[in-house]
Design an enzyme around this catalytic site. Sequence first.
Site, short mmCIF file in Angstrom:
data_model
loop_
_atom_site.label_atom_id
_atom_site.label_comp_id
_atom_site.label_asym_id
_atom_site.label_seq_id
_atom_site.Cartn_x
_atom_site.Cartn_y
_atom_site.Cartn_z
N SER A 28 0.87 -1.17 0.00
CA SER A 28 0.00 0.00 0.00
C SER A 28 0.91 1.22 0.00
O SER A 28 1.75 1.37 0.89
CB SER A 28 -0.90 -0.03 1.24
OG SER A 28 -1.85 1.00 1.17
N GLU A 29 0.75 2.10 -1.00
CA GLU A 29 1.80 3.10 -1.23
C GLU A 29 1.91 4.19 -0.16
O GLU A 29 2.83 4.97 -0.17
CB GLU A 29 1.66 3.73 -2.62
CG GLU A 29 0.40 4.52 -2.88
CD GLU A 29 -0.66 3.68 -3.60
OE1 GLU A 29 -0.63 2.44 -3.46
OE2 GLU A 29 -1.50 4.27 -4.29
N ASN A 30 0.97 4.20 0.79
CA ASN A 30 1.14 5.14 1.91
C ASN A 30 2.15 4.63 2.93
O ASN A 30 2.39 5.28 3.94
CB ASN A 30 -0.20 5.44 2.57
CG ASN A 30 -0.91 4.19 3.05
OD1 ASN A 30 -0.97 3.18 2.36
ND2 ASN A 30 -1.43 4.25 4.25
N SER B 228 8.55 4.03 0.12
CA SER B 228 7.47 3.32 -0.56
C SER B 228 7.60 3.49 -2.07
O SER B 228 7.44 2.53 -2.84
CB SER B 228 6.12 3.86 -0.08
OG SER B 228 5.07 3.18 -0.72
#
Lengths: 218, 233
Positions: free
Chosen positions: A46-48, A88
């Site tokens: 999840s890119e957060n 990320s």
Amino acid sequence: MALSREQIAQRVAQELQDGYYVNLGIGIPTLVANYVPEGMEVMLQSENGLLGMGQFPTEEEIDADLINAGKQTVTMAKGASIFDSAESFAMIRGGHVDLTVLGAFEVDVNGNIASYMIPGKLIKGMGGAMDLVAGADNIIVTMTHASKHGESKLLTDCTLPLTGKGCIKKVLTDLAFIEIKDGKFHLLERAPGVSVEEIQKLTAGELIVPEHVPEMTF
Amino acid sequence: MAGFDKVVSSYEEALAGLEDNMTVIAGGFGLCGIPENLIAEIKRKGTKGLTVVSNNCGVDDFGLGVLLPNRQIKKIIASYVGENAEFERQMMNGELDVELTPQGTLAEKMRAGGAGIPAFFTATGYGTPVAEGKEEREFNGRHFILEESITGDFAIVKAWKADRYGNLVFRKTARNFNPMAATAGKITVVEVEEIVEPGELDPDQIHTPGIYVNRLIQGTFEKRIEQRTTRSA
């Protein structure tokens, strides 16, 4: 019959491999997580800043400090790791993610994708989509083949502002699984009960149809 | 305050020197890990004409969204916006200047800014509206665009724990943009849930070293949830 959202996700899930790190976009791509084959291990990015995203929390488990890229509350899977946004996107841009699945408004025969903006209507921003399409080698775009009014979304040239140029090789729509190469769409599979003619009619860009086009199996 | 002790006693003191037309870099993703009390203090102070650098712009009544009704933000650099009606209205009317920036590029702009790197090449955005007016170059047969880094007059950051020297520990995905924001402010102000004495944090576990931090304050947080999704137990 055109595939349902769930069936699209189910077909994408067949492309997963054991040990894959996978980034799933918002919408249909998110549903892919529900169809990971039994006995296979994949880790969701999840890119957060979360690698190893788990399922939604129970009421008791809810934690405001633990969300996914869609800003939904989530949990962490066993073996998860947490990192900052630069890290990320180092993973994403650096090509370390094995498979990226994301939605789009349009794709074209040159692998261009438009997914983030409809001028005058929807101007919310690209979020991480531009980094994802630029950084990943293995991308599957999920989308409906045509608009509600029957206008093709598989074009000769994208009409909307691009998210990425020349970066899409595979598209799974509600009607077909299509590969993009040499400036053309290539029909790989069709949805069960959907004819080649139907797909042809709703594909605006040049479509190469082999002699035998297998139906998808689930 | 003496030596390396970064603790200030009030939010007013924490943002002393913040003036109209300055650039403020803010940590947070959605409403997760946002410096909510520092944002509220900017609202109270009434500082105007700000350029805000943040992944998102809050919602109508929480986070950076609270700075919109009084037109305190002149320009925002963000990757995803429009979770709030007032934002959309100001953007459509041209009252608010919005520079949409890919999320990874935004993170790297802050990181590079804090690390003294003025610009970097990235493939992200090549051939898209983001590339307009930017230098392009080819490396190993791939196309890249030149992106300039960002620094701010102030950076506002939310961490979980700190020691008085400003060594920071973040919690779960509330980390997000906060560590990069912390490096990119001329004055970096951090609010945390708990302040401990120097020596109490394990040096191996510190995410952001205190050298980046100028002011530190302990606050209480609402931590609003944007999308409350659950499964049945």
